[in-house]
Enzyme design. Structure first.
Site, PDB file in Angstrom:
ATOM      1  N   CYS A  66     -54.814  11.055 -61.455  1.00 32.36           N
ATOM      2  CA  CYS A  66     -54.602  10.052 -62.332  1.00 32.36           C
ATOM      3  C   CYS A  66     -55.561  10.522 -63.769  1.00 32.36           C
ATOM      4  O   CYS A  66     -56.572  10.749 -63.352  1.00 32.36           O
ATOM      5  CB  CYS A  66     -55.220   8.532 -62.048  1.00 32.36           C
ATOM      6  SG  CYS A  66     -55.165   7.364 -63.549  1.00 32.36           S
ATOM      7  N   CYS A 125     -49.308  11.145 -67.927  1.00 30.49           N
ATOM      8  CA  CYS A 125     -49.642   9.838 -66.823  1.00 30.49           C
ATOM      9  C   CYS A 125     -48.763  10.445 -65.523  1.00 30.49           C
ATOM     10  O   CYS A 125     -47.582  10.666 -65.607  1.00 30.49           O
ATOM     11  CB  CYS A 125     -48.982   8.688 -67.357  1.00 30.49           C
ATOM     12  SG  CYS A 125     -48.917   7.453 -66.192  1.00 30.49           S
TER      13      CYS A 125
END
Length: 263
Positions: free
Chosen positions: A184, A74
Site C-alpha cells: 500500500c 494505489c
C-alpha cells in the site's frame, strides 16, 4: 506542447505522495498534478465496483487537467480498476502492485510477508502475481486494517499505530520471514517505525522507485519527456484535510503547492 503537459498521479488519500516523491526526484523537470482522494479513503474496504468508479472519477479529473500520463499510485485501485481505465482512456496509464517478485527472488528463508489492504489482497491481479511467485516461496498475507485511517488522521507516531503494526508484524516474524513487502502506498511512511520493530535480517520493500523508473521508461518510449530545462511545478490537491497532506510533505525539498479541491 504535449511533452510539457503534467504527469497525473492519484491515490485513495495521501499515501501516494510516496510515489510522487520518487517520480519528482527521478524526473525533476516534469510538472506533476497529484490527487489525494482522502474523502473516500481507504479504497481497500470498498467493493470492486466502488473502487472502479472512484478510479474513473480521478482519471477523468486528471485528463481534464491536461495530464499526458496517469500514475495510479494505489495498489487497490491498480489491482481492481486498471483494465477498465486502460480500455476507456487513450493515454499511457501506469499501475502499481506489491513488489513480490524481488522479495521472492531473494528470500533465503523462503518466507516473505505482504502487508496490504483487503482490496489489494483479495483482487484477481494480486492472486495471479502471488500464484506466480509462490511455487517455492511461502507468502504470508496480512491485511493492515486501520493503518491507512491512522495515517490519514495524521497519527503515524501514535501508540495506537505502534500497537496495530505490532499485531500484524509479530505473527510474520514468528514464521521467520526475511522480506516484508509493503502493498500500500501509505505504508512507506511507516518504515521508520517498522525498522524499530524488525530484526536487521528482514528487508523492507516498497514499489516507489520501480514505479518512477517505469514512468521514465514509458515517457521516453512515447516521446513524452518534458522539454523544460527548469525544475517542474507540482500541485497536490486533496479533497480531505489540507493540514494532514502538508504535514506528511514536511521536509520535502521539491517546490510544491498544496490546494483543497472538491473532486
Amino acid at each position: 506542447m504535449l511533452q510539457n503537459q503534467p504527469i497525473g498521479i492519484f491515490d485513495s488519500g495521501i499515501g501516494g505522495t510516496s510515489i510522487w516523491k520518487e517520480i519528482s526526484l527521478l524526473l525533476p523537470n516534469e510538472d506533476t498534478i497529484f490527487l489525494a482522494d482522502s474523502k473516500y479513503a481507504p479504497y481497500g474496504k470498498r467493493s470492486k465496483e466502488e473502487i472502479t468508479a472512484l478510479s474513473i472519477k480521478n482519471t477523468k479529473k486528471l485528463v481534464d487537467l491536461n495530464c499526458k500520463i496517469i500514475i495510479i499510485a494505489c495498489n487497490t485501485a491498480t489491482t481492481n480498476a486498471i483494465k477498465v481505465l486502460r480500455s476507456n482512456y487513450n493515454i499511457p496509464i501506469i499501475g502499481i502492485e506489491p513488489a513480490i517478485k524481488p522479495a521472492a527472488s531473494n528470500t533465503k528463508t523462503k518466507k516473505i510477508g505482504v502487508l496490504a489492504t483487503k482490496g489489494t489482497l483479495s483482487s484477481e491481479l494480486f492472486a495471479k502475481t502471488s500464484d506466480l511467485y509462490s511455487k517455492n516461496t511461502e507468502i504470508l498475507e496480512v491485511v493492515g486494517a486501520g493503518l491507512v485511517e491512522l495515517i490519514e488522521e495524521g497519527k503515524i507516531d501514535s501508540k495506537e499505530m505502534y500497537n496495530l503494526l505490532n499485531s500484524y508484524i509479530t505473527p510474520m516474524l514468528k514464521e521467520n520471514i526475511d522480506y516484508l513487502v509493503l502493498g500500500c502506498t501509505h505504508y512507506p511512511y511507516l518504515i521508520p517505525i517498522l525498522k524499530k520493530m524488525l530484526p536487521e535480517q528482514v528487508t523492507i520493500i516498497d514499489s516507489g522507485e520501480a514505479v518512477a523508473r517505469q514512468t521514465k521508461t514509458i515517457l521516453t518510449s512515447n516521446n513524452l519527456l518534458s522539454q523544460n530545462k527548469k525544475n517542474g511545478k507540482h500541485i497536490l490537491y486533496t479533497n480531505g484535510n489540507v493540514q494532514v497532506l502538508e504535514e506528511i510533505l514536511k521536509g520535502n525539498t521539491t517546490d510544491y503547492t498544496v490546494k483543497q479541491l472538491n473532486f
